[in-house]
Design an enzyme around this catalytic site. Structure first.
Site, PDB file in Angstrom:
ATOM      1  CB  CYS A 116      -0.998   0.117   1.143  1.00 40.37           C
ATOM      2  SG  CYS A 116      -2.168  -1.304   1.162  1.00 40.37           S
ATOM      3  CG  HIS A 256      -2.950   3.752   2.421  1.00 39.36           C
ATOM      4  ND1 HIS A 256      -3.495   3.503   1.340  1.00 39.36           N
ATOM      5  CD2 HIS A 256      -2.966   2.467   3.204  1.00 39.36           C
ATOM      6  CE1 HIS A 256      -4.055   2.278   1.086  1.00 39.36           C
ATOM      7  NE2 HIS A 256      -3.479   1.649   2.479  1.00 39.36           N
ATOM      8  CG  ASN A 286      -6.689  -0.286   1.246  1.00 39.87           C
ATOM      9  OD1 ASN A 286      -6.053   0.249   0.512  1.00 39.87           O
ATOM     10  ND2 ASN A 286      -6.143  -0.804   2.467  1.00 39.87           N
TER      11      ASN A 286
END
Ligand code: UT7
Length: 332
Positions: A116, A256, A286
Site C-alpha cells: 500500500c 492512505h 482501500n
C-alpha cells in the site's frame, strides 16, 4: 546552478462504474453495514467488472486522462513507473502494458511493489530521475484491481478493498515547489501478518493452492492495525519536524485510506483538524496504490500553488513513509 525540484504538474484518477455497497456485502458474507462503517469508515467501493480487464485498464484510463489534461504527447514521456500489487501478469511489467496501450513509445517503464506504500515509494523514485536533470517527463501510476485478490468468502478482508488508480506527471522546476522531502521505511516484521500465500516462486499455483484459497489477501487485521496506527503517525510527525512545519503551515494531509481510525489517529498526532485531511474512504475503500491519487485528484481543484501537502502511507511488508511537497499547479 539552481537546484532542480520535481513537481507534480498534472494529476488524473479513475475508478470503474460498478459500486459494491455494504448492503450488497451483507448478502454475500456475515456482516452488517453498521459494523463495516464503525470499524473501517467504508460505505461502498468500486469494482472493475468485465472479461479480460486488469490493472492496466485502470492505469491506461488514468494515464490517457493525464496526458490529455497536461497537453502531453505520449512521445514526450521519458519514464513510466507503475506501483501495483495486482499486476496484469507476473511479467511483463504492467507499466509496460500501460505504456503500450497509451501509445508511449519513447520511454522505459517498470513496476514497483511496496504494497500500500507503493505509490509514495514510486513518487520518491520518479522524483530522483527528474532531479538528476536527465529526465523531463516522468509518469507515476498507482493502480490496483484489488477485487482480483479479494476472497469474497472472507468477511475480515472483503469489506475493505476496492479497485481504482491514478497517475501524476512529474516535471522539473527551479522554483521552490514540488517534492521537498521524503522518508520511507520497511520492516519485514510484517510479513506473517499481511501477504498472499501462493502464486509466487515459493508456492507456484497448483490445484492444492487454489483449493486452499491461497491466492487471496491474507491479513491479521489487529496486528496490522497496531503497527499502522503508530508508524503512519510517527513518520508524518517526523517529516513535519525535520522541515520545521507546524500544523498551521500544512494545507492538507493526504493519508492512505485503509481505515478511518488510522487516518484520525495520524491527523490527531499532527495536530490537524478534519478539514485539512483528504478522506474519501467511505466511497472507495482501500484501493491500495490508488488511494492517495484518488484523493489528490478529487481535491486538486481546491489546491493553491505553494500549498504544503503531506502524503502518508502504510502497507504490507511492513512499508510506510511520508512525502512533503509544495503544490505546483496554478488553478487561477
Ligand atoms: O492497507 C494495508 C494495511 N492494512 C491496514 O491498515 C488494515 C489494518 N486493520 C484494520 O483496519 C482492522 O484491524 C480491521 C478493519 C481489518 C478489523 O477491525 P478490528 O477492529 O481490528 O476487528 P477485529 O479483527 O478485532 O474483529 C472484531 C470482531 C471479531 O469477532 P469476535 O472475535 O470479537 O467475536 C471478528 O470476527 O469482529 C468480527 N468481524 C466482523 N464482524 C462483522 C470481523 N470482520 C467482520 C465483518 N463483519 N466484516
Amino acid at each position: 546552478m539552481s537546484k532542480i525540484n520535481a513537481a507534480i504538474t498534472g494529476i488524473h484518477a479513475w475508478a470503474p462504474d460498478y459500486i459494491l455497497t455494504n448492503k450488497e456485502l451483507e448478502t454475500i458474507v456475515d456482516t452488517t453495514d453498521e459494523w463495516i462503517l464503525t470499524r473501517t469508515g467504508v460505505k461502498e467501493r468500486h469494482i472493475l467488472k468485465g472479461e479480460g480487464l486488469g490493472t492496466s485498464h485502470i492505469g491506461v484510463k488514468a494515464v490517457e486522462g493525464l496526458l490529455k489534461k497536461t497537453n502531453t504527447s505520449p512521445d514526450e514521456v521519458d519514464l513510466l513507473i507503475c506501483a501495483t500489487v495486482t499486476p496484469d501478469m507476473l511479467f511483463p511489467a504492467t507499466a509496460t502494458i500501460i505504456s503500450e496501450k497509451a501509445g508511449i513509445k519513447n520511454a522505459f517503464s517498470y513496476d514497483l511493489n511496496a504494497a500500500c506504500s507503493g505509490f509514495i515509494y514510486a513518487l520518491d523514485t520518479g522524483r530522483r530521475f527528474v532531479e538528476s536533470g536527465q529526465y523531463k517527463k516522468v509518469v507515476v501510476v498507482g493502480a490496483d484491481k484489488m477485487s482480483s485478490i479479494v476472497d469474497y468468502t472472507d468477511r475480515t478482508t472483503c469489506i475493505l478493498f476496492g479497485d481504482a488508480g491514478g497517475a501524476v506527471l512529474l516535471e522539473p522546476t527551479t522554483e521552490d515547489l514540488g517534492i521537498i522531502d521524503s522518508k520511507m521505511y520497511s520492516d519485514g516484521v510484517g510479513i506473517p501478518h499481511l501477504h498472499q500465500k501462493a502464486g509466487g516462486s515459493v508456492k507456484p499455483p497448483s490445484h492444492e493452492t487454489v483449493d486452499a484459497r491461497e491466492h487471496y489477501i491474507y491479513q491479521e487485521g489487529q496486528a496490522v492495525f497496531k503497527f499502522a496506527v503508530t508508524k503512519m503517525a510517527d513518520v508524518s510527525v517526523e517529516i513535519m519536524e525535520r522541515n520545521n512545519l507546524k500544523s498551521e503551515d500544512i494545507a492538507y494531509l493526504v493519508p492512505h485510506q485503509a481505515n478511518m481510525r488510522i487516518i484520525d489517529a495520524t491527523a490527531r498526532r499532527m495536530g490537524l483538524e478534519k478539514e485539512k485531511v483528504m478522506i474519501n474512504i467511505e466511497r472507495y475503500g482501500n484501493t491500495t496504490n490508488g488511494t492517495i491519487l484518488m484523493c489528490l485528484h478529487e481535491w486538486a481543484p481546491k489546491l493553491k500553488k505553494g500549498d504544503n501537502i503531506i502524503l502518508s502511507a502504510f502497507g504490507g511488508g511492513f512499508t510506510w513513509g511520508s512525502v512533503y511537497l509544495k503544490w505546483a499547479i496554478d488553478n487561477e
